[in-house]
Motif scaffolding. Structure first.
Motif, short mmCIF file in Angstrom:
data_model
loop_
_atom_site.label_atom_id
_atom_site.label_comp_id
_atom_site.label_asym_id
_atom_site.label_seq_id
_atom_site.Cartn_x
_atom_site.Cartn_y
_atom_site.Cartn_z
N VAL A 9 0.79 -1.34 0.03
CA VAL A 9 -0.10 0.00 -0.10
C VAL A 9 0.83 1.34 0.06
CG1 VAL A 9 -1.66 1.48 1.37
CG2 VAL A 9 -1.90 -1.11 1.21
N ARG A 10 0.62 2.11 -0.72
CA ARG A 10 1.24 3.43 -1.13
C ARG A 10 0.36 4.59 -1.01
NH1 ARG A 10 6.30 2.60 -5.43
NH2 ARG A 10 7.29 0.93 -4.40
N MET A 11 0.85 5.49 -0.76
CA MET A 11 0.12 6.88 -1.03
C MET A 11 0.43 7.73 -1.93
SD MET A 11 0.34 8.08 3.21
CE MET A 11 2.13 8.03 3.24
N PHE A 12 -0.52 8.15 -2.85
CA PHE A 12 -0.47 9.03 -3.93
C PHE A 12 -0.94 10.35 -3.91
CE2 PHE A 12 0.21 4.48 -5.31
CZ PHE A 12 1.39 4.75 -6.04
N PRO A 13 -0.32 11.35 -4.47
CA PRO A 13 -0.94 12.72 -4.30
C PRO A 13 -1.95 13.00 -5.27
CG PRO A 13 1.03 12.86 -5.19
CD PRO A 13 1.02 11.46 -5.01
N PHE A 14 -2.29 11.89 -6.22
CA PHE A 14 -3.37 12.19 -7.29
C PHE A 14 -4.54 11.69 -6.97
CE2 PHE A 14 0.41 9.89 -8.83
CZ PHE A 14 -0.05 8.87 -8.87
N ASN A 15 -5.71 11.84 -7.93
CA ASN A 15 -6.91 11.05 -7.57
C ASN A 15 -7.27 9.71 -8.32
OD1 ASN A 15 -7.27 12.25 -10.17
ND2 ASN A 15 -9.13 13.68 -9.19
N PHE A 16 -6.22 9.12 -8.78
CA PHE A 16 -6.61 7.93 -9.45
C PHE A 16 -5.40 6.84 -9.34
CE2 PHE A 16 -3.66 10.65 -11.83
CZ PHE A 16 -2.88 9.48 -12.28
N ALA A 17 -5.76 5.73 -9.44
CA ALA A 17 -4.75 4.52 -8.96
C ALA A 17 -3.96 4.45 -10.51
CB ALA A 17 -5.51 3.20 -8.74
N PRO A 18 -2.60 4.24 -10.32
CA PRO A 18 -1.77 3.90 -11.52
C PRO A 18 -2.11 2.62 -11.86
CG PRO A 18 -0.40 4.95 -9.71
CD PRO A 18 -1.80 4.62 -9.16
N ALA A 19 -1.43 2.51 -13.38
CA ALA A 19 -1.58 1.18 -13.79
C ALA A 19 -0.99 0.12 -12.88
CB ALA A 19 -0.96 1.18 -15.13
N GLY A 20 -1.60 -1.04 -12.68
CA GLY A 20 -1.31 -2.02 -11.95
C GLY A 20 -1.39 -1.84 -10.30
N TRP A 21 -2.18 -0.83 -10.16
CA TRP A 21 -2.51 -0.76 -8.63
C TRP A 21 -4.19 -0.51 -8.87
CZ3 TRP A 21 1.05 0.60 -4.73
CH2 TRP A 21 2.27 0.65 -5.06
N ALA A 110 7.67 16.53 16.18
CA ALA A 110 6.84 15.40 17.13
C ALA A 110 5.42 15.13 16.27
CB ALA A 110 6.60 15.93 18.48
N LEU A 111 5.17 13.85 16.25
CA LEU A 111 3.82 13.71 15.79
C LEU A 111 2.61 14.19 16.27
CD1 LEU A 111 2.59 12.39 12.94
CD2 LEU A 111 2.50 10.36 14.19
N ALA A 112 1.88 14.79 16.03
CA ALA A 112 0.54 15.35 16.65
C ALA A 112 -0.42 15.52 15.83
CB ALA A 112 0.99 16.76 17.62
N VAL A 113 -1.61 15.78 16.35
CA VAL A 113 -2.98 15.76 15.83
C VAL A 113 -3.56 16.98 16.17
CG1 VAL A 113 -5.38 14.77 15.43
CG2 VAL A 113 -3.36 13.31 15.55
N PHE A 114 -4.02 17.72 15.02
CA PHE A 114 -4.72 18.90 15.04
C PHE A 114 -6.04 19.12 14.52
CE2 PHE A 114 0.04 19.51 14.98
CZ PHE A 114 0.24 20.09 16.04
N PRO A 115 -7.02 18.72 15.25
CA PRO A 115 -8.48 18.37 14.70
C PRO A 115 -8.92 19.56 14.02
CG PRO A 115 -8.39 17.71 16.98
CD PRO A 115 -6.98 18.20 16.70
N ALA A 116 -8.58 20.81 14.41
CA ALA A 116 -9.17 21.99 14.16
C ALA A 116 -8.42 22.66 12.89
CB ALA A 116 -9.24 23.03 15.36
N GLU A 117 -7.28 22.07 12.72
CA GLU A 117 -6.31 22.53 11.41
C GLU A 117 -6.87 21.78 10.25
OE1 GLU A 117 -4.04 24.81 11.69
OE2 GLU A 117 -4.70 25.31 13.73
N PRO A 118 -6.49 22.37 9.01
CA PRO A 118 -6.76 21.87 7.85
C PRO A 118 -5.88 20.46 7.84
CG PRO A 118 -5.89 24.10 7.47
CD PRO A 118 -5.62 23.83 8.99
N SER A 119 -6.44 19.67 6.73
CA SER A 119 -5.67 18.36 6.80
C SER A 119 -5.44 18.21 5.15
CB SER A 119 -6.69 17.18 7.16
OG SER A 119 -7.85 17.21 6.56
N LEU A 120 -4.64 17.19 4.94
CA LEU A 120 -4.25 16.99 3.45
C LEU A 120 -4.86 15.64 3.09
CD1 LEU A 120 -2.58 17.52 1.20
CD2 LEU A 120 -0.75 16.29 1.97
N THR A 121 -5.71 15.46 2.06
CA THR A 121 -6.03 14.10 1.66
C THR A 121 -5.06 13.64 0.72
OG1 THR A 121 -7.31 14.98 -0.14
CG2 THR A 121 -8.57 14.81 1.92
N ILE A 122 -4.88 12.25 1.02
CA ILE A 122 -3.98 11.53 0.20
C ILE A 122 -4.91 10.05 -0.38
CG2 ILE A 122 -1.92 9.71 0.40
CD1 ILE A 122 -1.27 12.79 0.50
N ASN A 123 -4.46 9.59 -1.58
CA ASN A 123 -5.05 8.45 -2.13
C ASN A 123 -4.18 7.36 -1.76
OD1 ASN A 123 -6.66 6.97 -4.10
ND2 ASN A 123 -5.63 7.71 -5.91
#
Length: 136
Positions: A9-21, A110-123
């Motif tokens: 499983v990998r994360m991609f910054p675009f909205n489609f699955a590449p060939a073979g994925w 440090a890894l933290a979570v900020f529920p009120a902050e913007p988030s980045l979606t990943i495919n």
């Protein structure tokens, strides 16, 4: 990019699955057409195990590592952690992680979570082709 392991499983910054994925959206695949991938995943993520099996579903959830952290639920592959989003875990250095939220980076890396902050979606996508992972 190197050839992936089958089932990786990998994360991609675009909205489609590449060939073979394929997108990790919990869809069912026929065992007869994907025998090698089925031998790795089995019915961990769903399916009847006779004619089909499911891919992981990472739509609208945050990925988590298997195992158990201090004061957290024990998670195995395929589990969906249903702890309330308001449950929080204090970590060393006064960093607080809220369960079921997307993670960001705070000052000091440090890894933290900020529920009120913007988030980045990943495919999230899973390799349907690639090197069969050896256990040895």
């Amino acid at each position: 990019m190197s050839e992936p392991f089958l089932g990786e499983v990998r994360m991609f910054p675009f909205n489609f699955a590449p060939a073979g994925w394929a997108a990790c959206q919990g869809q069912l695949l026929a065992i007869s057409s994907n025998t090698a991938l089925f031998s790795i995943l089995g019915t961990t993520y769903g399916g009847n195990g006779t004619t089909n099996f499911a891919l992981p579903n990472l739509s609208g959830v945050a990925a988590a590592h298997q195992g158990q952290g201090a004061g957290l639920n024990n998670l195995e592959l395929g589990d969906l952690d249903t702890a309330p989003a308001t449950h929080q875990q204090a970590l060393p250095g006064s960093v607080t992680v809220a369960r079921n939220m997307l993670a960001g980076t705070s000052p000091g890396n440090a890894l933290a979570v900020f529920p009120a902050e913007p988030s980045l979606t990943i495919n999230f996508c899973i390799a349907l082709q690639g090197i069969f992972p050896s256990r040895n």
